[in-house]
Design an enzyme around this catalytic site. Structure first.
Site, mmCIF file in Angstrom:
data_model
loop_
_atom_site.group_PDB
_atom_site.id
_atom_site.type_symbol
_atom_site.label_atom_id
_atom_site.label_comp_id
_atom_site.label_asym_id
_atom_site.label_seq_id
_atom_site.Cartn_x
_atom_site.Cartn_y
_atom_site.Cartn_z
ATOM 1 C CE LYS A 22 24.540 -51.765 -28.523
ATOM 2 N NZ LYS A 22 24.276 -50.668 -28.613
ATOM 3 C CB SER A 23 30.667 -48.242 -30.447
ATOM 4 O OG SER A 23 29.599 -48.728 -29.958
ATOM 5 N NE ARG A 27 32.012 -45.345 -34.533
ATOM 6 C CZ ARG A 27 30.730 -45.682 -32.896
ATOM 7 N NH1 ARG A 27 30.524 -46.888 -32.948
ATOM 8 N NH2 ARG A 27 30.722 -44.617 -33.195
ATOM 9 N N GLY A 94 19.734 -46.532 -32.102
ATOM 10 C CA GLY A 94 20.682 -45.823 -32.363
ATOM 11 C C GLY A 94 21.988 -44.909 -33.219
ATOM 12 C CB SER A 165 26.004 -36.991 -29.757
ATOM 13 O OG SER A 165 25.977 -38.344 -30.344
ATOM 14 C CG ASP A 313 25.911 -46.694 -23.383
ATOM 15 O OD1 ASP A 313 25.235 -45.949 -23.822
ATOM 16 O OD2 ASP A 313 27.093 -47.006 -24.642
ATOM 17 C CE LYS A 340 22.901 -42.318 -24.430
ATOM 18 N NZ LYS A 340 23.288 -42.396 -25.536
ATOM 19 N NE ARG A 344 19.790 -47.265 -20.882
ATOM 20 C CZ ARG A 344 20.725 -47.330 -21.826
ATOM 21 N NH1 ARG A 344 22.147 -46.822 -22.269
ATOM 22 N NH2 ARG A 344 20.484 -48.113 -23.381
HETATM 23 C C1 S3P Z 1 27.032 -45.569 -29.345
HETATM 24 C C2 S3P Z 1 27.242 -43.685 -29.324
HETATM 25 C C3 S3P Z 1 26.707 -43.650 -27.512
HETATM 26 C C4 S3P Z 1 26.557 -44.251 -26.932
HETATM 27 C C5 S3P Z 1 25.494 -45.626 -27.763
HETATM 28 C C6 S3P Z 1 26.820 -46.090 -29.089
HETATM 29 C C7 S3P Z 1 27.722 -45.533 -30.745
HETATM 30 O O1 S3P Z 1 25.753 -42.492 -27.852
HETATM 31 O O2 S3P Z 1 25.730 -44.285 -25.886
HETATM 32 O O3 S3P Z 1 25.570 -46.797 -27.085
HETATM 33 O O4 S3P Z 1 28.558 -46.526 -30.647
HETATM 34 O O5 S3P Z 1 28.368 -44.500 -31.038
HETATM 35 P P1 S3P Z 1 25.433 -40.729 -27.729
HETATM 36 O O6 S3P Z 1 26.637 -41.211 -29.196
HETATM 37 O O7 S3P Z 1 24.476 -40.439 -29.020
HETATM 38 O O8 S3P Z 1 25.652 -40.413 -26.605
#
Ligand code: S3P
Length: 427
Positions: A22-23, A27, A94, A165, A313, A340, A344
């Site tokens: 997903k990340s 991106r 987020g 973060s 996560d 989150k 959680r």
């Molecule tokens: C993510 C960063 C994390 C993670 C989120 C995805 C990302 O959050 O918990 O599910 O893709 O950069 P934080 O960077 O706010 O901790």
């Protein structure tokens, strides 16, 4: 509201492919949209969160098409986005809202960005504050979304993140590409570095030294091919299922093994897990490989400090493994869990108690008394609309006396729509 009864599983021998990371998928769309040329994305995650990112950048005027299962992003450079005619909607994501705030801060137009009923409760001030130091102008609802962004000419800053973060770090990195002058970001603890790796892959002038990242702006990004590995956060459910279910061996294939995401593997090994990594290679700057696990006798552990961002996560499903292990597990320094999709710390502990586990929450984590392999009690589990809670307790159900009823499971679509299809294929 959809619900599902997940039955116990006696044994499991399987090879599994989980969906794309997903990340990295977010991106690829965001960075591809501000690069010059056509970015081709293979194994893009088709889930609600990442499809909303495609929609947001389409609304910003980027041509994004799907051909034969691959996504093609026709980027036109750092300042090529167009003012959207309506508020941008990120749904539950987020990552999308925070990273996009960094991009929008530097565009020469005003835009509004918002999301669903969970997103509007989550903190955006953590991104707005550093971007304001760069010269960004925002109006928000007390540090929450909807956020109105009045695009500005930005300047570089030196900034120490107050929390670990990757989303905040990435928002600043994306803004920094557009700024006048260099930006230096210092992290208290290293968080996932997919943005740094992808920006390097796209030719940005970015250097990383220990926990300091420097961006030199003034150079357009060049479109590249991106292969998205399987998501280790999705693989986590099958890794832990393979460790907990009796007489099992599960191989999860072609997943991202970035060191900043490897906390799950490190902690499970410490808990006594039999885990082997096979076929390790590097694809577009990201390590990829297979993870093979066998049923293991797990023991409790302490999870804290620099380990937390590497498995943030995965904590809900690690908590399930801890509840099945022998002895006590203590999770500390994980206050970020409270911000989150749900809090959680509370949603995990509440559901653990329902399935007969002794557990309690602390300000920054939880304490879990492991049942030493004793099957969990049947319960009706509320996901609270949080995908990771639904999936973690579905894994618990596989080791339950009579399985479990998991309620409100639509949320699983945000990150892993094929989850229940794969769970049923294990039988
Ligand atoms: C993510 C960063 C994390 C993670 C989120 C995805 C990302 O959050 O918990 O599910 O893709 O950069 P934080 O960077 O706010 O901790």
């Amino acid at each position: 509201m959809k619900k599902i009864h997940v039955a116990p599983l006696a044994k499991c021998h399987a090879g599994v492919f989980v969906q794309g990371d997903k990340s990295i998928s977010h991106r690829a769309v965001i960075i591809g949209s501000i690069a010059k040329g056509v970015t081709r994305v293979t194994n893009f995650l088709e889930a609600a969160d990442t499809l909303n990112t495609v929609k947001v950048y389409s609304d910003l005027g980027v041509k994004i098409e799907k051909k034969k299962g691959e996504y093609f992003i026709h980027g036109n450079g750092l300042y090529s986005l167009n003012q959207p005619s309506q508020p941008l909607y990120v749904g539950n994501s987020g990552t999308n809202i925070r990273l996009s705030l960094g991009v929008l801060a530097a565009q020469h137009f005003t835009s509004v960005i918002t999301g669903d009923n969970q997103i509007v409760k989550r903190p955006m001030a953590r991104v707005i504050e550093p971007l304001t130091l760069m010269g960004g102008r925002f109006e928000s609802r007390g540090g929450k979304s909807p956020v109105t962004v009045h695009g500005q000419t930005l300047k570089g800053i030196t900034y120490t993140l107050p929390m670990a973060s990757a989303q905040v770090k990435s928002a600043i990195l994306l803004a920094a590409l557009h700024a006048n002058g260099d930006t230096v970001i210092k992290e208290p603890v290293k968080s996932r570095d997919h943005t740094e790796r992808m920006l390097k892959h796209f030719g940005a002038r970015i250097t990383v030294k220990d926990r300091a990242i420097t961006v030199k702006p003034g150079k357009e990004l060049a479109a590249r091919d991106v292969f998205v590995p399987g998501d280790i956060s999705s693989a986590a459910y099958f890794i832990i299922a393979g460790l907990m279910v009796k007489n099992s061996r599960i191989s999860v294939k072609s997943i991202g093994l970035n060191p900043t995401r490897m906390g799950l593997i490190e902690v499970m090994k410490k808990m006594g897990a039999s885990i082997v990594i096979r076929n390790l290679k590097v694809k577009n700057g990201e390590p990829v490989g297979d993870v093979v696990v066998k049923t293991s006798k797990l023991k409790g552990t302490v999870i804290k400090g620099g380990m937390i961002p590497k498995l943030i996560d995965e904590i809900p499903v690690i908590a399930v493994a801890a509840a099945f292990a022998k002895g006590k597990t203590v999770i500390m320094n994980a206050e970020e869990l409270r911000y989150k999709e749900t809090d959680r710390i509370e949603t995990v502990v509440k559901n653990l108690k329902l399935i007969g586990v002794e557990a309690f929450s602390t300000a920054d984590g939880m304490v879990i008394e492991g049942g030493n392999g004793k099957p969990f009690k049947y319960a009706s589990i509320d996901s609270f609309g949080d995908h990771r809670i639904a999936m973690a307790f579905s894994v618990a159900a596989l080791s339950g006396e009579n399985g479990m009823l998991i309620k409100d499971i639509e949320c699983v679509d945000t990150s892993f729509p094929k989850f229940y299809e794969i769970i049923s294929s294990l039988r």
